[in-house]
Enzyme design. Structure first.
Site, PDB file in Angstrom:
ATOM      1  N   PHE A  53      19.171  41.276  44.140  1.00  0.00           N
ATOM      2  CA  PHE A  53      19.969  41.262  42.921  1.00  0.00           C
ATOM      3  C   PHE A  53      21.233  40.453  43.172  1.00  0.00           C
ATOM      4  CE2 PHE A  53      17.155  44.108  41.066  1.00  0.00           C
ATOM      5  CZ  PHE A  53      17.560  44.492  39.786  1.00  0.00           C
ATOM      6  N   ALA A  54      21.506  39.511  42.281  1.00  0.00           N
ATOM      7  CA  ALA A  54      22.717  38.693  42.366  1.00  0.00           C
ATOM      8  C   ALA A  54      23.410  38.745  41.007  1.00  0.00           C
ATOM      9  CB  ALA A  54      22.370  37.257  42.746  1.00  0.00           C
ATOM     10  N   ASP A 138      19.879  43.391  50.263  1.00  0.00           N
ATOM     11  CA  ASP A 138      21.174  43.072  49.661  1.00  0.00           C
ATOM     12  C   ASP A 138      21.422  41.570  49.758  1.00  0.00           C
ATOM     13  OD1 ASP A 138      21.766  45.646  48.949  1.00  0.00           O
ATOM     14  OD2 ASP A 138      23.213  45.999  50.558  1.00  0.00           O
ATOM     15  N   VAL A 139      22.072  41.000  48.751  1.00  0.00           N
ATOM     16  CA  VAL A 139      22.272  39.559  48.711  1.00  0.00           C
ATOM     17  C   VAL A 139      23.475  39.100  49.528  1.00  0.00           C
ATOM     18  CG1 VAL A 139      23.732  39.541  46.651  1.00  0.00           C
ATOM     19  CG2 VAL A 139      22.261  37.562  47.156  1.00  0.00           C
ATOM     20  N   ASP A 140      24.446  39.989  49.734  1.00  0.00           N
ATOM     21  CA  ASP A 140      25.676  39.574  50.422  1.00  0.00           C
ATOM     22  C   ASP A 140      25.523  39.672  51.945  1.00  0.00           C
ATOM     23  OD1 ASP A 140      25.486  42.321  50.102  1.00  0.00           O
ATOM     24  OD2 ASP A 140      27.649  42.638  50.056  1.00  0.00           O
ATOM     25  N   HIS A 160      20.892  52.943  59.612  1.00  0.00           N
ATOM     26  CA  HIS A 160      22.222  52.441  59.265  1.00  0.00           C
ATOM     27  C   HIS A 160      22.982  52.118  60.549  1.00  0.00           C
ATOM     28  CE1 HIS A 160      26.247  52.215  57.633  1.00  0.00           C
ATOM     29  NE2 HIS A 160      25.761  52.314  56.399  1.00  0.00           N
ATOM     30  N   GLU A 230      21.827  54.721  47.785  1.00  0.00           N
ATOM     31  CA  GLU A 230      21.613  54.992  49.208  1.00  0.00           C
ATOM     32  C   GLU A 230      21.506  56.498  49.462  1.00  0.00           C
ATOM     33  OE1 GLU A 230      23.351  52.609  52.678  1.00  0.00           O
ATOM     34  OE2 GLU A 230      24.681  54.351  52.575  1.00  0.00           O
ATOM     35  N   ASP A 253      26.596  44.792  61.192  1.00  0.00           N
ATOM     36  CA  ASP A 253      27.914  44.260  60.872  1.00  0.00           C
ATOM     37  C   ASP A 253      28.633  43.987  62.184  1.00  0.00           C
ATOM     38  OD1 ASP A 253      30.572  43.790  60.148  1.00  0.00           O
ATOM     39  OD2 ASP A 253      30.494  45.199  58.460  1.00  0.00           O
TER      40      ASP A 253
END
Length: 280
Positions: A53-54, A138-140, A160, A230, A253
Site C-alpha cells: 500500500f502506497a 510495508d512500502v517504507d 519482530h 499488528e 532496523d
C-alpha cells in the site's frame, strides 16, 4: 541435482531456534538450501503476489521498494506486484524482469494511516484466483539481500526485530480484555511484525477476514487495538499457528538495533524517515 548431503547429527544452527514447538521451521541464514527450494517451486509453476500500500506521501517510497525487490525478491520466479494507491499518477514505472508484472489498483485516501493499514487486510481478498502465494509488505522499506522461496508456506509470520529475544511478558500485545486482539500476559509464543507476512492466498484470506472482523467488533465497542492490524495479527497467529516463522533477518532496523552477529543477513530493512512528516 547435486548438493551436500544433510547431516542428521549436525544441526544447521546451534545459536538460534530452528523449529517451533508445533514443528514449524524458523528461517535463518544457514538453515535452508535455496537451490533445492527453487527447483521445487519451478516444477509447480507458481506465481507469487507481492502486495504493498502506497497511500498519500508513502508513494514516495515506491521506487526504491520496487527497484530493490526486482534485485532481491523471488529472482527467477513469476512475481506480480500489486500496488494499492490513491495517487496512481505518481507510481513510478520501474523496469521489471521477465515473468514479472506490476498492477496498480486505485483506492480511496484514508484520513488516518491506521485506517490504511487495517483496510489493507480487507482488500486482499481480490487475489483468490490471481496468484498462488501472497506476500504482504510495508512500502517504507527496502530489500537489501536475498528474499526468496524459502519464505513460502501456507501461513508465515516474521519475528519482530525488537522482541525476538525477550520474554512474552514484555511483548506489546493488546492487553485490554475488551479488545478482540487481547492476549493475556501469561500467553503468547512470539511477537510478530505487521510489516511482512503472508502465505497461500486461501490462508491469507482467512487471516485478513478474521482480523477485519475483529476490528469491526472493536470499533462497535469504541476500542482500537494498541498497534492496530499488528495487534490483531498477533492474536490470530497465536490461535492459528504459522506453518513457517521468519527470523528478524526478514524485517530489520539497523539504525535502531545495529547488526548483531546472530542476524547473519539483513534482507528487508527500514528506510530512514520522519514518521510524523510522512503520516501527516
Amino acid at each position: 541435482m547435486v548438493y551436500h548431503q544433510p547431516k542428521v547429527l549436525t544441526p544447521s544452527r546451534k545459536d538460534v531456534l530452528v523449529l517451533t514447538p508445533w514443528l514449524a521451521p524458523t528461517v535463518w541464514e544457514g538453515t535452508f538450501n535455496i537451490d533445492i527450494l527453487n527447483e521445487q517451486l519451478r516444477l509447480r509453476n507458481t506465481t507469487i503476489g507481492l502486495t504493498v500500500f502506497a497511500i498519500k506521501k508513502y508513494v514516495a517510497f515506491l521506487e526504491l521498494f520496487l527497484q530493490t525487490a526486482e534485485k532481491h525478491v523471488m529472482v527467477g520466479h513469476k512475481v506480480s506486484y500489486h500496488v494499492f494507491t490513491d495517487r496512481a499518477g505518481d507510481v513510478p514505472r520501474a523496469p521489471l524482469g521477465e515473468g514479472r508484472q506490476g498492477v496498480v489498483l486505485e483506492v480511496r485516501s484514508y484520513w488516518r494511516w491506521q485506517d490504511v493499514s487495517t483496510h489493507r487486510m480487507e482488500m486482499i481478498r481480490r487475489f483468490l484466483h490471481e496468484v498462488d502465494y501472497l506476500v504482504c509488505a510495508d512500502v517504507d522499506m527496502r530489500f537489501r539481500d536475498h528474499v526468496g522461496v524459502e519464505i513460502l508456506s501456507p501461513l508465515f509470520g516474521t519475528l519482530h526485530p525488537g522482541f525476538y529475544g525477550v520474554a512474552r511478558e514484555a511483548f506489546t500485545y493488546e492487553r485490554r480484555p475488551q479488545s478482540q486482539a487481547h492476549v493475556p500476559r501469561d500467553e503468547g509464543d512470539f511477537y510478530y511484525a505487521g510489516g511482512f507476512c503472508g502465505g497461500s492466498v486461501a490462508e491469507v484470506l482467512r487471516l485478513t477476514s478474521a482480523c477485519h472482523q475483529a476490528t469491526v467488533v472493536d470499533r462497535a465497542h469504541g476500542i482500537e487495538a494498541v498497534w492496530h492490524d499488528e495487534s490483531h495479527l498477533n492474536r490470530y497467529l497465536l490461535d492459528h499457528k504459522p506453518t513457517k516463522v521468519l527470523s528478524p533477518e526478514y524485517l530489520w532496523d539497523e539504525q535502531l538495533l545495529g547488526w548483531p552477529a546472530v542476524v547473519r543477513k539483513l534482507r528487508y530493512v527500514t528506510v530512514p524517515k520522519s514518521h510524523q512528516g510522512i503520516r501527516d
